[in-house]
Design a protein around this motif. Structure first.
Motif, PDB file in Angstrom:
ATOM      1  N   CYS A  76       0.844  -1.198   0.000  1.00 10.93           N
ATOM      2  CA  CYS A  76       0.000   0.000   0.000  1.00 10.93           C
ATOM      3  C   CYS A  76       0.876   1.244   0.000  1.00 10.93           C
ATOM      4  O   CYS A  76       1.801   1.354   0.788  1.00 10.93           O
ATOM      5  CB  CYS A  76      -0.884  -0.025   1.229  1.00 10.93           C
ATOM      6  SG  CYS A  76      -1.803   1.498   1.469  1.00 10.93           S
ATOM      7  N   HIS A  78      -0.003   4.105   0.878  1.00  9.44           N
ATOM      8  CA  HIS A  78      -0.369   4.987   1.988  1.00  9.44           C
ATOM      9  C   HIS A  78       0.268   4.545   3.297  1.00  9.44           C
ATOM     10  O   HIS A  78       0.859   5.335   4.016  1.00  9.44           O
ATOM     11  CB  HIS A  78      -1.887   5.040   2.147  1.00  9.44           C
ATOM     12  CG  HIS A  78      -2.587   5.530   0.912  1.00  9.44           C
ATOM     13  ND1 HIS A  78      -2.567   6.831   0.507  1.00  9.44           N
ATOM     14  CD2 HIS A  78      -3.299   4.857  -0.024  1.00  9.44           C
ATOM     15  CE1 HIS A  78      -3.244   6.965  -0.623  1.00  9.44           C
ATOM     16  NE2 HIS A  78      -3.699   5.777  -0.971  1.00  9.44           N
ATOM     17  N   CYS A  79       0.150   3.270   3.622  1.00  9.70           N
ATOM     18  CA  CYS A  79       0.685   2.800   4.908  1.00  9.70           C
ATOM     19  C   CYS A  79       1.952   1.967   4.733  1.00  9.70           C
ATOM     20  O   CYS A  79       2.558   1.557   5.712  1.00  9.70           O
ATOM     21  CB  CYS A  79      -0.384   2.022   5.679  1.00  9.70           C
ATOM     22  SG  CYS A  79      -0.912   0.495   4.862  1.00  9.70           S
ATOM     23  N   CYS A  99      -7.021  -0.463   0.438  1.00  6.36           N
ATOM     24  CA  CYS A  99      -6.130  -1.198   1.335  1.00  6.36           C
ATOM     25  C   CYS A  99      -6.911  -1.656   2.546  1.00  6.36           C
ATOM     26  O   CYS A  99      -7.561  -0.866   3.217  1.00  6.36           O
ATOM     27  CB  CYS A  99      -4.994  -0.264   1.748  1.00  6.36           C
ATOM     28  SG  CYS A  99      -3.997  -0.886   3.093  1.00  6.36           S
ATOM     29  N   GLU A 101      -5.638  -2.653   5.240  1.00  8.05           N
ATOM     30  CA  GLU A 101      -4.941  -2.257   6.466  1.00  8.05           C
ATOM     31  C   GLU A 101      -5.383  -0.875   6.925  1.00  8.05           C
ATOM     32  O   GLU A 101      -5.788  -0.676   8.057  1.00  8.05           O
ATOM     33  CB  GLU A 101      -3.418  -2.237   6.230  1.00  8.05           C
ATOM     34  CG  GLU A 101      -2.788  -3.605   6.060  1.00  8.05           C
ATOM     35  CD  GLU A 101      -2.685  -4.372   7.369  1.00  8.05           C
ATOM     36  OE1 GLU A 101      -2.590  -3.727   8.432  1.00  8.05           O
ATOM     37  OE2 GLU A 101      -2.697  -5.601   7.327  1.00  8.05           O
ATOM     38  N   CYS A 102      -5.286   0.089   6.010  1.00  8.82           N
ATOM     39  CA  CYS A 102      -5.565   1.482   6.404  1.00  8.82           C
ATOM     40  C   CYS A 102      -6.848   2.024   5.787  1.00  8.82           C
ATOM     41  O   CYS A 102      -7.226   3.149   6.065  1.00  8.82           O
ATOM     42  CB  CYS A 102      -4.382   2.382   6.049  1.00  8.82           C
ATOM     43  SG  CYS A 102      -4.137   2.594   4.262  1.00  8.82           S
TER      44      CYS A 102
END
Ligand SMILES: [Zn+2]
Length: 107
Positions: A76, A78-79, A99, A101-102
């Motif tokens: 990702c 972003h994260c 994503c 995750e985030c």
């Protein structure tokens, strides 16, 4: 779900299984029908090329070989984690990846 939707060309992925576990690289090619991806610098094999007059790279040539898409995870942007990919519908009906995750939209 076909492979081409989850992992696409130019994606950053991390290898999660096998000899190259932990390596990151950019997806160079996707083979949706085979469930395979070719990742830059991952699953390198050495090919022996016989010297020929008009062949510049004689000798040993390092080359990527495609690996199963189940052996990689999208990274990702972003994260920066290897993550599973979900899909969501935007207003107007466009389907984008996000994503897990985030929860950020990837594209
Ligand atoms: Zn994320």
């Amino acid at each position: 779900m076909t492979v081409g939707l989850k992992i696409r060309r130019e994606d950053m992925v991390v290898v999660i299984a096998g000899r190259d576990r932990g390596k990151k690289g950019k997806v160079q090619r996707v083979f949706p029908r085979d469930g395979m991806v070719m990742v830059e610098g991952v699953n390198m094999v050495t090919r022996h090329q016989r010297a020929r007059p008009n062949l510049r790279q004689a000798g040993r040539v390092q080359q990527e070989v495609a690996i199963g898409v189940s052996k990689v995870m999208l990274v990702c942007k972003h994260c920066d984690k290897g993550t599973r990919v979900g899909f969501r519908l935007l207003e107007g009906g466009k389907r984008v990846r996000y994503c897990k995750e985030c929860q950020e939209t990837i594209d």
